[in-house]
Design a protein around this motif. Structure first.
Motif, PDB file in Angstrom:
ATOM      1  N   GLU A 151       0.833  -1.189   0.000  1.00  0.00           N
ATOM      2  CA  GLU A 151       0.000   0.000   0.000  1.00  0.00           C
ATOM      3  C   GLU A 151       0.878   1.253   0.000  1.00  0.00           C
ATOM      4  OE1 GLU A 151      -3.250   0.035  -0.335  1.00  0.00           O
ATOM      5  OE2 GLU A 151      -3.258  -2.160  -0.444  1.00  0.00           O
ATOM      6  N   ILE A 152       0.259   2.405  -0.293  1.00  0.00           N
ATOM      7  CA  ILE A 152       1.020   3.651  -0.409  1.00  0.00           C
ATOM      8  C   ILE A 152       1.810   3.941   0.865  1.00  0.00           C
ATOM      9  CG2 ILE A 152       0.771   6.163  -0.546  1.00  0.00           C
ATOM     10  CD1 ILE A 152      -1.322   5.791  -2.645  1.00  0.00           C
ATOM     11  N   ASP A 153       1.206   3.701   2.025  1.00  0.00           N
ATOM     12  CA  ASP A 153       1.909   3.972   3.288  1.00  0.00           C
ATOM     13  C   ASP A 153       3.208   3.187   3.374  1.00  0.00           C
ATOM     14  OD1 ASP A 153      -0.044   5.700   4.011  1.00  0.00           O
ATOM     15  OD2 ASP A 153      -0.953   4.432   5.553  1.00  0.00           O
ATOM     16  N   SER A 154       3.140   1.907   2.991  1.00  0.00           N
ATOM     17  CA  SER A 154       4.340   1.071   3.034  1.00  0.00           C
ATOM     18  C   SER A 154       5.373   1.548   2.028  1.00  0.00           C
ATOM     19  CB  SER A 154       3.966  -0.382   2.762  1.00  0.00           C
ATOM     20  OG  SER A 154       5.102  -1.209   2.764  1.00  0.00           O
ATOM     21  N   VAL A 155       4.902   1.941   0.825  1.00  0.00           N
ATOM     22  CA  VAL A 155       5.803   2.443  -0.214  1.00  0.00           C
ATOM     23  C   VAL A 155       6.519   3.710   0.259  1.00  0.00           C
ATOM     24  CG1 VAL A 155       5.905   3.443  -2.529  1.00  0.00           C
ATOM     25  CG2 VAL A 155       4.481   1.426  -2.097  1.00  0.00           C
ATOM     26  N   LEU A 156       5.776   4.613   0.859  1.00  0.00           N
ATOM     27  CA  LEU A 156       6.373   5.857   1.338  1.00  0.00           C
ATOM     28  C   LEU A 156       7.402   5.591   2.434  1.00  0.00           C
ATOM     29  CD1 LEU A 156       3.195   8.149   1.542  1.00  0.00           C
ATOM     30  CD2 LEU A 156       4.997   8.227  -0.181  1.00  0.00           C
ATOM     31  N   ASN A 157       7.075   4.709   3.345  1.00  0.00           N
ATOM     32  CA  ASN A 157       7.979   4.413   4.452  1.00  0.00           C
ATOM     33  C   ASN A 157       9.284   3.803   3.947  1.00  0.00           C
ATOM     34  OD1 ASN A 157       8.816   4.251   7.102  1.00  0.00           O
ATOM     35  ND2 ASN A 157       7.701   2.361   7.538  1.00  0.00           N
ATOM     36  N   LYS A 158       9.160   2.864   2.984  1.00  0.00           N
ATOM     37  CA  LYS A 158      10.358   2.246   2.413  1.00  0.00           C
ATOM     38  C   LYS A 158      11.213   3.272   1.679  1.00  0.00           C
ATOM     39  CE  LYS A 158       8.337  -2.370   1.829  1.00  0.00           C
ATOM     40  NZ  LYS A 158       7.889  -3.393   0.848  1.00  0.00           N
ATOM     41  N   THR A 159      10.561   4.163   0.942  1.00  0.00           N
ATOM     42  CA  THR A 159      11.301   5.181   0.196  1.00  0.00           C
ATOM     43  C   THR A 159      12.023   6.133   1.143  1.00  0.00           C
ATOM     44  OG1 THR A 159       9.651   5.076  -1.571  1.00  0.00           O
ATOM     45  CG2 THR A 159      11.118   6.976  -1.553  1.00  0.00           C
ATOM     46  N   MET A 160      11.350   6.536   2.232  1.00  0.00           N
ATOM     47  CA  MET A 160      11.982   7.433   3.209  1.00  0.00           C
ATOM     48  C   MET A 160      13.238   6.789   3.788  1.00  0.00           C
ATOM     49  SD  MET A 160      10.426   9.077   6.710  1.00  0.00           S
ATOM     50  CE  MET A 160      10.518   7.494   7.569  1.00  0.00           C
ATOM     51  N   CYS A 161      13.133   5.494   4.122  1.00  0.00           N
ATOM     52  CA  CYS A 161      14.294   4.805   4.686  1.00  0.00           C
ATOM     53  C   CYS A 161      15.392   4.637   3.646  1.00  0.00           C
ATOM     54  CB  CYS A 161      13.876   3.439   5.226  1.00  0.00           C
ATOM     55  SG  CYS A 161      12.711   3.533   6.606  1.00  0.00           S
ATOM     56  N   LEU A 162      15.007   4.330   2.411  1.00  0.00           N
ATOM     57  CA  LEU A 162      15.981   4.142   1.344  1.00  0.00           C
ATOM     58  C   LEU A 162      16.757   5.421   1.074  1.00  0.00           C
ATOM     59  CD1 LEU A 162      17.113   2.349  -0.991  1.00  0.00           C
ATOM     60  CD2 LEU A 162      15.266   3.237  -2.407  1.00  0.00           C
ATOM     61  N   ASN A 163      16.046   6.552   1.071  1.00  0.00           N
ATOM     62  CA  ASN A 163      16.675   7.841   0.762  1.00  0.00           C
ATOM     63  C   ASN A 163      17.220   8.550   2.003  1.00  0.00           C
ATOM     64  OD1 ASN A 163      16.166   7.596  -1.956  1.00  0.00           O
ATOM     65  ND2 ASN A 163      14.262   8.793  -1.897  1.00  0.00           N
ATOM     66  N   LYS A 164      17.026   7.936   3.174  1.00  0.00           N
ATOM     67  CA  LYS A 164      17.498   8.518   4.428  1.00  0.00           C
ATOM     68  C   LYS A 164      16.956   9.943   4.605  1.00  0.00           C
ATOM     69  CE  LYS A 164      21.670   5.690   4.547  1.00  0.00           C
ATOM     70  NZ  LYS A 164      23.155   5.678   4.636  1.00  0.00           N
ATOM     71  N   PHE A 167      11.577  13.022   6.664  1.00  0.00           N
ATOM     72  CA  PHE A 167      10.116  12.925   6.559  1.00  0.00           C
ATOM     73  C   PHE A 167       9.706  12.730   5.108  1.00  0.00           C
ATOM     74  CE2 PHE A 167      11.040  17.395   5.950  1.00  0.00           C
ATOM     75  CZ  PHE A 167      10.185  17.773   4.936  1.00  0.00           C
ATOM     76  N   ILE A 168       8.504  12.227   4.934  1.00  0.00           N
ATOM     77  CA  ILE A 168       7.929  12.052   3.607  1.00  0.00           C
ATOM     78  C   ILE A 168       6.412  12.106   3.734  1.00  0.00           C
ATOM     79  CG2 ILE A 168       7.675   9.536   3.623  1.00  0.00           C
ATOM     80  CD1 ILE A 168       8.774   9.546   0.729  1.00  0.00           C
ATOM     81  N   GLY A 169       5.746  12.533   2.679  1.00  0.00           N
ATOM     82  CA  GLY A 169       4.289  12.632   2.730  1.00  0.00           C
ATOM     83  C   GLY A 169       3.672  12.512   1.351  1.00  0.00           C
ATOM     84  N   TYR A 170       2.363  12.282   1.346  1.00  0.00           N
ATOM     85  CA  TYR A 170       1.602  12.132   0.098  1.00  0.00           C
ATOM     86  C   TYR A 170       0.319  12.939   0.194  1.00  0.00           C
ATOM     87  CZ  TYR A 170      -1.769   9.926  -3.096  1.00  0.00           C
ATOM     88  OH  TYR A 170      -2.740   9.698  -4.028  1.00  0.00           O
ATOM     89  N   ALA A 171       0.062  13.780  -0.819  1.00  0.00           N
ATOM     90  CA  ALA A 171      -1.167  14.577  -0.888  1.00  0.00           C
ATOM     91  C   ALA A 171      -1.935  14.195  -2.138  1.00  0.00           C
ATOM     92  CB  ALA A 171      -0.841  16.064  -0.899  1.00  0.00           C
ATOM     93  N   LYS A 172      -3.264  14.147  -2.021  1.00  0.00           N
ATOM     94  CA  LYS A 172      -4.125  13.761  -3.136  1.00  0.00           C
ATOM     95  C   LYS A 172      -5.077  14.895  -3.480  1.00  0.00           C
ATOM     96  CE  LYS A 172      -7.378  10.147  -4.590  1.00  0.00           C
ATOM     97  NZ  LYS A 172      -8.069   8.902  -4.189  1.00  0.00           N
ATOM     98  N   PHE A 276       5.891   5.829 -10.489  1.00  0.00           N
ATOM     99  CA  PHE A 276       5.295   4.549 -10.110  1.00  0.00           C
ATOM    100  C   PHE A 276       3.899   4.734  -9.531  1.00  0.00           C
ATOM    101  CE2 PHE A 276       4.545   1.797  -6.372  1.00  0.00           C
ATOM    102  CZ  PHE A 276       4.222   0.635  -7.050  1.00  0.00           C
ATOM    103  N   LEU A 277       3.732   5.736  -8.666  1.00  0.00           N
ATOM    104  CA  LEU A 277       2.420   5.974  -8.067  1.00  0.00           C
ATOM    105  C   LEU A 277       1.408   6.399  -9.125  1.00  0.00           C
ATOM    106  CD1 LEU A 277       3.401   7.766  -4.730  1.00  0.00           C
ATOM    107  CD2 LEU A 277       2.677   5.396  -5.058  1.00  0.00           C
ATOM    108  N   ALA A 278       1.879   7.160 -10.125  1.00  0.00           N
ATOM    109  CA  ALA A 278       0.981   7.561 -11.215  1.00  0.00           C
ATOM    110  C   ALA A 278       0.543   6.334 -12.014  1.00  0.00           C
ATOM    111  CB  ALA A 278       1.679   8.568 -12.128  1.00  0.00           C
ATOM    112  N   GLU A 279       1.505   5.460 -12.336  1.00  0.00           N
ATOM    113  CA  GLU A 279       1.169   4.249 -13.086  1.00  0.00           C
ATOM    114  C   GLU A 279       0.271   3.335 -12.271  1.00  0.00           C
ATOM    115  OE1 GLU A 279       1.942   3.550 -16.324  1.00  0.00           O
ATOM    116  OE2 GLU A 279       2.501   5.652 -16.235  1.00  0.00           O
ATOM    117  N   ARG A 280       0.561   3.260 -10.972  1.00  0.00           N
ATOM    118  CA  ARG A 280      -0.256   2.428 -10.093  1.00  0.00           C
ATOM    119  C   ARG A 280      -1.709   2.918 -10.084  1.00  0.00           C
ATOM    120  NH1 ARG A 280       0.911  -0.437  -5.122  1.00  0.00           N
ATOM    121  NH2 ARG A 280      -0.907  -0.456  -3.738  1.00  0.00           N
TER     122      ARG A 280
END
Length: 519
Positions: A151-164, A167-172, A276-280
């Motif tokens: 899910e998006i939450d998991s994707v965001l969390n992984k990306t934040m950790c990957l990029n060190k 914070f990270i967030g998503y707005a719709k 990726f989120l756009a394609e998803r």
């Protein structure tokens, strides 16, 4: 894909056998793509060009006569079937085995309606074929981002950790503003459910620009006020818009509170994430639409089966109400036929009032309110409105869905008329003391509706009430209009039924309109 093609071939063969006509699926270049197995005739070479011209512009299936005198041939040509993967198609039935002048009007109507249903059904199946390209794209994306399939939450969390990132967030996007729906990291939970407009602050500017933006000194930038008012003061901020078909539908943002700069590799990963989120989201939209189209196809099949086998209109209308309650994601559906109102779903007063106005003759067709689409569809025959179907959709309808809705309402209209237009032998109606006896077959000669009512063997007051009933008013509305009690109205209606030898207002209405149109 092969299953869908087989379904199209089987449908064409089935309808060809049922109608006793060869049927062809032809593209707009004139090439025959599918020909029914019952191919008892060929299209004359001289007719091909004219058929192509008619097929490209046809609005609905209709029967045409082509050729020169002495060699006239009859065909039925459908409206165009649109396809994103080709120039489109249309159906051609014929040539007829017997001349068109030897076919009864009822048989012509049946042929046209069946061809219309076949056109709608094949349109939905061809749309499914078009969606295969999107499904293949989805498989490729899931392969490339197999670690980001959550899910998006998991994707965001992984990306934040990957990029060190800190914070990270998503707005719709929601109507004219953006709502922050997910956040991870230090102190940013205060942003959850907050909103901003296009152009407002750094986040809004990234949306307005429609491209990835990186600010490396936001501490001194006044445009960071949106973040500052929540006591957030990042040194570095990345904003990556999520764009679908040229429109920004979301925004991924992230950053650091420290002075550690953000590398180009991190910018690339962040941009890749927004893609990726756009394609998803595209895939989810395609799958959702495909599911809607499949459900519409099943609903059309079920409705047609009930239309053929049911003895009255009630079973058919109940099926339609239930189907559209489900297809509209359990939204409010209200249906009126001959003054009787039925609704399903959570009651919505605005929708109900709009429906009543439409039933009484309002010309309003659709109404948009925030994320809702209020759609009205008439139940009518020969320009006489007997009722309406109103549905509050949470989404915009595709052209196929609009066509399907129009088609099922036509089926209700046809079933209603077939149920109630039962011709009877002329009978002598019991007269009122103030009127001479008059045979109904004498009234058949009258074509004006009000003159028909005036000639009926009923009193002046009963004529007034019958006129109001034909306009669609119920007992209480008639009583209010004439300033009399509903009990008095009921007594008058009982007398009207007795004098006209009918048992309810449906039979009375049908009898009057049968007289008017000399049925």
């Amino acid at each position: 894909m092969m299953n869908i093609m087989k379904a199209i071939v089987d449908l064409i063969d089935t309808y060809s056998t049922n109608l006793g006509l060869p049927i062809r699926l032809i593209n707009l270049a004139g090439e025959e793509k599918i020909v029914s197995s019952e191919n008892s005739g060929t299209i004359l070479m001289g007719d091909v060009r004219k058929i192509l011209e008619i097929g490209r512009t046809s609005k609905e299936p209709h029967i045409v006569t082509l050729g020169e005198e002495g060699q006239m041939t009859n065909y039925i040509i459908s409206s165009p079937i649109h396809s994103e993967e080709s120039n489109g198609y249309f159906l051609v039935g014929g040539p007829f085995q017997k001349g068109i002048f030897h076919i009864k009007d009822e048989e012509k109507l049946t042929i046209v309606h069946k061809m219309e249903l076949l056109t709608v059904t094949i349109s939905i199946l061809i749309r499914e074929l078009d969606n295969d390209a999107y499904r293949e794209r989805k498989a490729m994306i899931e392969k490339d981002f197999s670690s980001l399939s959550d899910e998006i939450d998991s994707v965001l969390n992984k990306t934040m950790c990957l990029n060190k990132l800190d914070f990270i967030g998503y707005a719709k996007k929601e109507q004219d503003h953006f709502s922050i729906q997910s956040t991870f990291g230090q102190r940013v939970d205060v942003l959850l459910n907050q909103t901003f407009f296009i152009g407002e602050g750094l986040l809004g500017q990234a949306v307005a620009l429609g491209k990835q933006v990186y600010w490396n000194s936001t501490m001194k930038d006044r445009r960071a006020e949106f973040l500052n008012k929540y006591h957030l003061f990042p040194h570095h901020l990345i904003c990556s818009p999520i764009e679908i078909d040229g429109e920004v539908t979301g925004l991924v943002f992230g950053g650091r509170f420290s002075e550690t700069p953000i590398s180009n590799e991190i910018l690339y990963v962040q941009k890749r994430l927004s893609f990726f989120l756009a394609e998803r989201e595209k895939v989810q939209m395609v799958l959702k639409n495909a599911n809607r189209l499949t459900n519409n196809l099943q609903m059309l099949m079920d409705t047609l089966e009930i239309f053929v086998h049911s003895k009255d209109v009630k079973g058919l209308s109940n099926k339609v109400i239930h189907s559209y309650h489900r297809l509209s994601e359990n939204s409010f559906v209200v249906f009126t036929l001959n003054g009787e109102c039925t609704h399903r779903g959570l009651y919505d007063e605005h929708t109900f009032i709009a429906h009543q106005k439409f039933v009484k003759g309002s010309t309003e067709y659709t109404f948009h309110r925030s994320s809702e689409r209020l759609v009205h569809q008439r139940i009518e025959w020969d320009n006489v409105r007997y009722g309406a179907l109103t549905i509050k959709f949470p989404f915009d309808l595709t052209q196929e869905e609009k066509t399907a809705l129009d088609f099922v309402c036509k089926l209700i209209s046809i079933k209603y008329m077939l149920t109630n237009w039962k011709l009877q032998e002329p009978i002598l109606v019991e007269s009122n003391p103030d009127h001479e006896e008059i045979a109904l077959y004498e009234i058949d000669k009258i074509t004006d509706l009000h003159k028909v009512i005036e000639q009926l063997p009923i009193t002046k007051r009963e004529q007034e009430i019958l006129d109001l009933i034909l306009e669609g008013l119920n007992n209480q509305e008639v009583a209010s209009y004439l300033n009399i009690s509903s009990h008095t109205v009921k007594n008058h209606i009982t007398n009207i039924y007795r004098k006209l030898n009918v048992t309810d207002r449906v039979q009375a209405m049908v009898k009057i309109y049968r007289i008017k149109y000399d049925m």
